[in-house]
Enzyme design. Sequence first.
Site, PDB file in Angstrom:
ATOM      1  N   TRP A 111       0.824  -1.212   0.000  1.00 35.35           N
ATOM      2  CA  TRP A 111       0.000   0.000   0.000  1.00 35.35           C
ATOM      3  C   TRP A 111       0.863   1.269   0.000  1.00 35.35           C
ATOM      4  O   TRP A 111       0.577   2.243  -0.683  1.00 35.35           O
ATOM      5  CB  TRP A 111      -0.909  -0.028   1.236  1.00 35.35           C
ATOM      6  CG  TRP A 111      -1.792   1.156   1.419  1.00 35.35           C
ATOM      7  CD1 TRP A 111      -2.275   1.991   0.455  1.00 35.35           C
ATOM      8  CD2 TRP A 111      -2.323   1.625   2.666  1.00 35.35           C
ATOM      9  NE1 TRP A 111      -3.083   2.950   1.032  1.00 35.35           N
ATOM     10  CE2 TRP A 111      -3.125   2.744   2.377  1.00 35.35           C
ATOM     11  CE3 TRP A 111      -2.217   1.193   3.994  1.00 35.35           C
ATOM     12  CZ2 TRP A 111      -3.802   3.448   3.377  1.00 35.35           C
ATOM     13  CZ3 TRP A 111      -2.896   1.883   4.981  1.00 35.35           C
ATOM     14  CH2 TRP A 111      -3.680   3.004   4.666  1.00 35.35           C
ATOM     15  N   TYR A 113      -3.517   1.290  -5.125  1.00 32.11           N
ATOM     16  CA  TYR A 113      -2.375   1.765  -4.336  1.00 32.11           C
ATOM     17  C   TYR A 113      -1.478   2.669  -5.193  1.00 32.11           C
ATOM     18  O   TYR A 113      -0.968   2.243  -6.228  1.00 32.11           O
ATOM     19  CB  TYR A 113      -1.561   0.600  -3.751  1.00 32.11           C
ATOM     20  CG  TYR A 113      -2.320  -0.245  -2.744  1.00 32.11           C
ATOM     21  CD1 TYR A 113      -3.527   0.191  -2.181  1.00 32.11           C
ATOM     22  CD2 TYR A 113      -1.843  -1.484  -2.338  1.00 32.11           C
ATOM     23  CE1 TYR A 113      -4.225  -0.585  -1.263  1.00 32.11           C
ATOM     24  CE2 TYR A 113      -2.534  -2.264  -1.421  1.00 32.11           C
ATOM     25  CZ  TYR A 113      -3.720  -1.810  -0.892  1.00 32.11           C
ATOM     26  OH  TYR A 113      -4.406  -2.585   0.014  1.00 32.11           O
ATOM     27  N   HIS A 119     -11.954  -5.621  -3.712  1.00 28.31           N
ATOM     28  CA  HIS A 119     -11.352  -4.796  -2.652  1.00 28.31           C
ATOM     29  C   HIS A 119     -12.352  -4.356  -1.586  1.00 28.31           C
ATOM     30  O   HIS A 119     -12.051  -4.379  -0.400  1.00 28.31           O
ATOM     31  CB  HIS A 119     -10.702  -3.566  -3.300  1.00 28.31           C
ATOM     32  CG  HIS A 119      -9.594  -2.973  -2.501  1.00 28.31           C
ATOM     33  ND1 HIS A 119      -8.545  -2.303  -3.071  1.00 28.31           N
ATOM     34  CD2 HIS A 119      -9.357  -2.930  -1.172  1.00 28.31           C
ATOM     35  CE1 HIS A 119      -7.717  -1.875  -2.118  1.00 28.31           C
ATOM     36  NE2 HIS A 119      -8.198  -2.241  -0.958  1.00 28.31           N
ATOM     37  N   ARG A 120     -13.525  -3.933  -2.025  1.00 27.10           N
ATOM     38  CA  ARG A 120     -14.573  -3.533  -1.076  1.00 27.10           C
ATOM     39  C   ARG A 120     -15.923  -3.918  -1.653  1.00 27.10           C
ATOM     40  O   ARG A 120     -16.073  -3.985  -2.879  1.00 27.10           O
ATOM     41  CB  ARG A 120     -14.535  -2.008  -0.812  1.00 27.10           C
ATOM     42  CG  ARG A 120     -13.389  -1.616   0.093  1.00 27.10           C
ATOM     43  CD  ARG A 120     -13.481  -0.191   0.602  1.00 27.10           C
ATOM     44  NE  ARG A 120     -12.370   0.089   1.505  1.00 27.10           N
ATOM     45  CZ  ARG A 120     -12.394  -0.112   2.824  1.00 27.10           C
ATOM     46  NH1 ARG A 120     -13.504  -0.556   3.409  1.00 27.10           N
ATOM     47  NH2 ARG A 120     -11.344   0.148   3.563  1.00 27.10           N
ATOM     48  N   SER A 140     -12.226  -8.649   0.298  1.00 23.53           N
ATOM     49  CA  SER A 140     -11.665  -7.775   1.324  1.00 23.53           C
ATOM     50  C   SER A 140     -12.752  -6.827   1.823  1.00 23.53           C
ATOM     51  O   SER A 140     -13.515  -6.294   1.015  1.00 23.53           O
ATOM     52  CB  SER A 140     -10.508  -6.973   0.719  1.00 23.53           C
ATOM     53  OG  SER A 140      -9.981  -6.090   1.658  1.00 23.53           O
ATOM     54  N   ASN A 141     -12.805  -6.657   3.131  1.00 24.02           N
ATOM     55  CA  ASN A 141     -13.754  -5.733   3.771  1.00 24.02           C
ATOM     56  C   ASN A 141     -15.210  -6.146   3.565  1.00 24.02           C
ATOM     57  O   ASN A 141     -16.109  -5.296   3.662  1.00 24.02           O
ATOM     58  CB  ASN A 141     -13.536  -4.298   3.268  1.00 24.02           C
ATOM     59  CG  ASN A 141     -12.129  -3.804   3.523  1.00 24.02           C
ATOM     60  OD1 ASN A 141     -11.668  -3.764   4.651  1.00 24.02           O
ATOM     61  ND2 ASN A 141     -11.406  -3.458   2.459  1.00 24.02           N
ATOM     62  N   SER A 179      -3.402  -3.783   8.133  1.00 24.69           N
ATOM     63  CA  SER A 179      -2.974  -2.830   9.180  1.00 24.69           C
ATOM     64  C   SER A 179      -2.869  -3.497  10.561  1.00 24.69           C
ATOM     65  O   SER A 179      -3.502  -3.044  11.524  1.00 24.69           O
ATOM     66  CB  SER A 179      -3.905  -1.612   9.223  1.00 24.69           C
ATOM     67  OG  SER A 179      -3.752  -0.835   8.051  1.00 24.69           O
ATOM     68  N   LEU A 183      -0.632  -3.314  12.681  1.00 24.22           N
ATOM     69  CA  LEU A 183      -0.085  -2.379  13.687  1.00 24.22           C
ATOM     70  C   LEU A 183      -0.959  -1.135  13.770  1.00 24.22           C
ATOM     71  O   LEU A 183      -0.503  -0.083  14.248  1.00 24.22           O
ATOM     72  CB  LEU A 183       1.354  -1.969  13.319  1.00 24.22           C
ATOM     73  CG  LEU A 183       2.362  -3.089  13.088  1.00 24.22           C
ATOM     74  CD1 LEU A 183       3.746  -2.510  12.802  1.00 24.22           C
ATOM     75  CD2 LEU A 183       2.414  -4.026  14.288  1.00 24.22           C
ATOM     76  N   GLY A 240       3.138  -3.488   6.640  1.00 21.33           N
ATOM     77  CA  GLY A 240       3.231  -2.452   5.609  1.00 21.33           C
ATOM     78  C   GLY A 240       4.426  -1.546   5.733  1.00 21.33           C
ATOM     79  O   GLY A 240       4.512  -0.531   5.035  1.00 21.33           O
TER      80      GLY A 240
HETATM   81  N1  LIG Z   1      -7.859  -4.379   2.041  1.00 26.42           N
HETATM   82  C1  LIG Z   1      -7.771  -3.131   2.462  1.00 26.42           C
HETATM   83  O1  LIG Z   1      -8.738  -2.361   2.382  1.00 26.42           O
HETATM   84  C2  LIG Z   1      -6.464  -2.650   3.006  1.00 26.42           C
HETATM   85  C3  LIG Z   1      -6.376  -1.388   3.646  1.00 26.42           C
HETATM   86  C4  LIG Z   1      -5.148  -1.009   4.164  1.00 26.42           C
HETATM   87  C5  LIG Z   1      -4.039  -1.855   4.046  1.00 26.42           C
HETATM   88  N2  LIG Z   1      -4.160  -3.057   3.388  1.00 26.42           N
HETATM   89  C6  LIG Z   1      -3.006  -3.976   3.249  1.00 26.42           C
HETATM   90  O2  LIG Z   1      -2.348  -4.101   4.491  1.00 26.42           O
HETATM   91  C7  LIG Z   1      -0.982  -3.748   4.321  1.00 26.42           C
HETATM   92  C8  LIG Z   1      -0.433  -3.191   5.588  1.00 26.42           C
HETATM   93  O3  LIG Z   1      -1.137  -1.998   5.972  1.00 26.42           O
HETATM   94  P1  LIG Z   1      -0.381  -0.913   6.837  1.00 26.42           P
HETATM   95  O4  LIG Z   1       0.736  -0.362   6.070  1.00 26.42           O
HETATM   96  O5  LIG Z   1      -1.395   0.013   7.376  1.00 26.42           O
HETATM   97  O6  LIG Z   1       0.190  -1.848   8.014  1.00 26.42           O
HETATM   98  P2  LIG Z   1       0.832  -1.614   9.420  1.00 26.42           P
HETATM   99  O7  LIG Z   1       1.949  -2.617   9.492  1.00 26.42           O
HETATM  100  O8  LIG Z   1      -0.244  -1.630  10.452  1.00 26.42           O
HETATM  101  O9  LIG Z   1       1.451  -0.141   9.418  1.00 26.42           O
HETATM  102  C9  LIG Z   1       2.612   0.181   8.720  1.00 26.42           C
HETATM  103  C10 LIG Z   1       2.966   1.611   9.070  1.00 26.42           C
HETATM  104  O10 LIG Z   1       3.467   1.630  10.408  1.00 26.42           O
HETATM  105  C11 LIG Z   1       4.650   2.409  10.444  1.00 26.42           C
HETATM  106  N3  LIG Z   1       5.545   2.034  11.534  1.00 26.42           N
HETATM  107  C12 LIG Z   1       6.011   2.897  12.467  1.00 26.42           C
HETATM  108  N4  LIG Z   1       6.805   2.268  13.327  1.00 26.42           N
HETATM  109  C13 LIG Z   1       6.891   1.005  12.947  1.00 26.42           C
HETATM  110  C14 LIG Z   1       7.588  -0.124  13.452  1.00 26.42           C
HETATM  111  N5  LIG Z   1       8.364  -0.057  14.544  1.00 26.42           N
HETATM  112  N6  LIG Z   1       7.440  -1.292  12.828  1.00 26.42           N
HETATM  113  C15 LIG Z   1       6.662  -1.364  11.730  1.00 26.42           C
HETATM  114  N7  LIG Z   1       5.962  -0.331  11.204  1.00 26.42           N
HETATM  115  C16 LIG Z   1       6.078   0.854  11.805  1.00 26.42           C
HETATM  116  C17 LIG Z   1       5.269   2.157   9.086  1.00 26.42           C
HETATM  117  O11 LIG Z   1       6.190   3.189   8.828  1.00 26.42           O
HETATM  118  P3  LIG Z   1       7.628   2.852   8.175  1.00 26.42           P
HETATM  119  O12 LIG Z   1       7.354   2.514   6.763  1.00 26.42           O
HETATM  120  O13 LIG Z   1       8.383   4.108   8.356  1.00 26.42           O
HETATM  121  O14 LIG Z   1       8.203   1.692   8.942  1.00 26.42           O
HETATM  122  C18 LIG Z   1       4.070   2.177   8.191  1.00 26.42           C
HETATM  123  O15 LIG Z   1       3.717   3.518   7.854  1.00 26.42           O
HETATM  124  C19 LIG Z   1      -0.991  -2.804   3.112  1.00 26.42           C
HETATM  125  O16 LIG Z   1       0.266  -2.692   2.492  1.00 26.42           O
HETATM  126  C20 LIG Z   1      -1.997  -3.481   2.230  1.00 26.42           C
HETATM  127  O17 LIG Z   1      -1.412  -4.567   1.557  1.00 26.42           O
HETATM  128  C21 LIG Z   1      -5.348  -3.455   2.886  1.00 26.42           C
END
Ligand SMILES: NC(=O)c1ccc[n+]([C@@H]2O[C@H](COP(=O)([O-])OP(=O)(O)OC[C@H]3O[C@@H](n4cnc5c(N)ncnc54)[C@H](OP(=O)(O)O)[C@@H]3O)[C@@H](O)[C@H]2O)c1
Length: 301
Positions: free
Chosen positions: A21, A52, A124-125, A154-155, A206, A208, A265
Site C-alpha cells: 500500500w 495503491y 477490494h470492497r 476484502s472488507n 494494518s 499495527l 506495511g
Molecule cells: N484491504 C484493504 O482495504 C487494506 C487497507 C489497508 C491496508 N491493506 C493492506 O495491508 C498492508 C499493511 O497496511 P499498513 O501499512 O497500514 O500496516 P501496518 O503494518 O499496520 O502499518 C505500517 C505503518 O506503520 C509504520 N511504523 C512505524 N513504526 C513502525 C515499526 N516499529 N514497525 C513497523 N511499522 C512501523 C510504518 O512506517 P515505516 O514505513 O516508516 O516503517 C508504516 O507507515 C498494506 O500494504 C496493504 O497490503 C489493505
Amino acid sequence: MKQTTFGTTDIKIGQIAYGCWRFAGSSLEEADDKIRTALDYGMTLIDTADIYGFGEASGFGGAEERLGEVLSMDKALRDKMVLATKGGIIPPRPYNSSYDYLMEALNNSLSRLRTDYIDLYQIHRPDLIVPFAEQARALTDMVQSGKVRHVGVSNFTVAQTRALQAHLDVPLMSLQPEFSALEQSPMTDGILDYASETRAVVLAWSPLASGRLATGEAGDYADKSRFKRIMETIDRLAADHDASRSQIALAFTMKHQANIVPIIGTQNINRIVESAAATDINLSARDFYDLVEAYRGVGMP
Ligand SMILES: NC(=O)c1ccc[n+]([C@@H]2O[C@H](COP(=O)([O-])OP(=O)(O)OC[C@H]3O[C@@H](n4cnc5c(N)ncnc54)[C@H](OP(=O)(O)O)[C@@H]3O)[C@@H](O)[C@H]2O)c1
C-alpha cells in the site's frame, strides 16, 4: 518464519505477508530491496492493489507498476511469491465490481505487474449496487481463463461473503478484514469464525493499526482511553517477552485460532526483518486475553 496453508490449497505461505500500500513512492532499487527482504525472511504472500498509489505522485496503479518493474528485472522472482492483488475501487464512484469493469481491471493489473497470472484476485470492497451473481461471474471467468488462480474478498461482512460464495463454484480462498489489537471487531462480527468454517485464510490488514501500535501515538484514533490501555499492555508484554511493540502486536493477531496472516506495511528494511521474528513469540493465553480485555475495557465474563 513459520508457514501456514493458503486456504484449502496445498500451497504454503509465510505466516506473515508483505503489503504494498505504501510502496508506490519507492525508487526501483528500494522497491527491489523491500520485496527481496520480505521474500528472504519468509513473507511469501505479497499483497497489492490497483488503487495503491492513487492520490500520490505515481497515481492509480503506481504500486502495481513498481512491483511489475521489480518482477521484470529478475524472472525467477515471480515464482517465489504468491502474488495477491485487488480491484474494484475506482474514485469517485467509489466502487465498481461489475463484470466488465473487473475483467478490464484484471487485464490492466496483469499488464502493470508484467505477469500472465495472479495467484489471488480479491474484490477490494463490497459494491452495494452490482448483484453478487454478476460479481461471481467475473471471478469465475477470471479463474477459468487461467489468468487468476484463486479468488478472495476484502472488507466484506460475513453475510456479503456468504451471498457471493452462494453464486460461486470455486471457494473464496481468503478474507481480508482490518484486524489488530486496536481493531478487534473481526473477533465478534463473525468474520474470523466464518473463515474457520470455510478454511479461508485471513489476511489481516494494518496489523499495527497503521503504525500506531509501534509508535504509541494514537493520532486520530478516537477512543484515547482504550488506546492507552492497549499500549500499556503491549509495553508490559514487550518487556516480558524481550520483544518490540510491533512484534507483540503481530503475535497477538496470530494467536487467534483462525488461520490469520497479518500483512505488514513497513517501508523500512530493518523493520521488515524485525517483523519476521514475531512468529517466534509465544504469547500465553493470558497475554492474549489481557489484550482482548484492554480493548473491551472490562474483564472476560
Ligand atoms: N484491504 C484493504 O482495504 C487494506 C487497507 C489497508 C491496508 N491493506 C493492506 O495491508 C498492508 C499493511 O497496511 P499498513 O501499512 O497500514 O500496516 P501496518 O503494518 O499496520 O502499518 C505500517 C505503518 O506503520 C509504520 N511504523 C512505524 N513504526 C513502525 C515499526 N516499529 N514497525 C513497523 N511499522 C512501523 C510504518 O512506517 P515505516 O514505513 O516508516 O516503517 C508504516 O507507515 C498494506 O500494504 C496493504 O497490503 C489493505
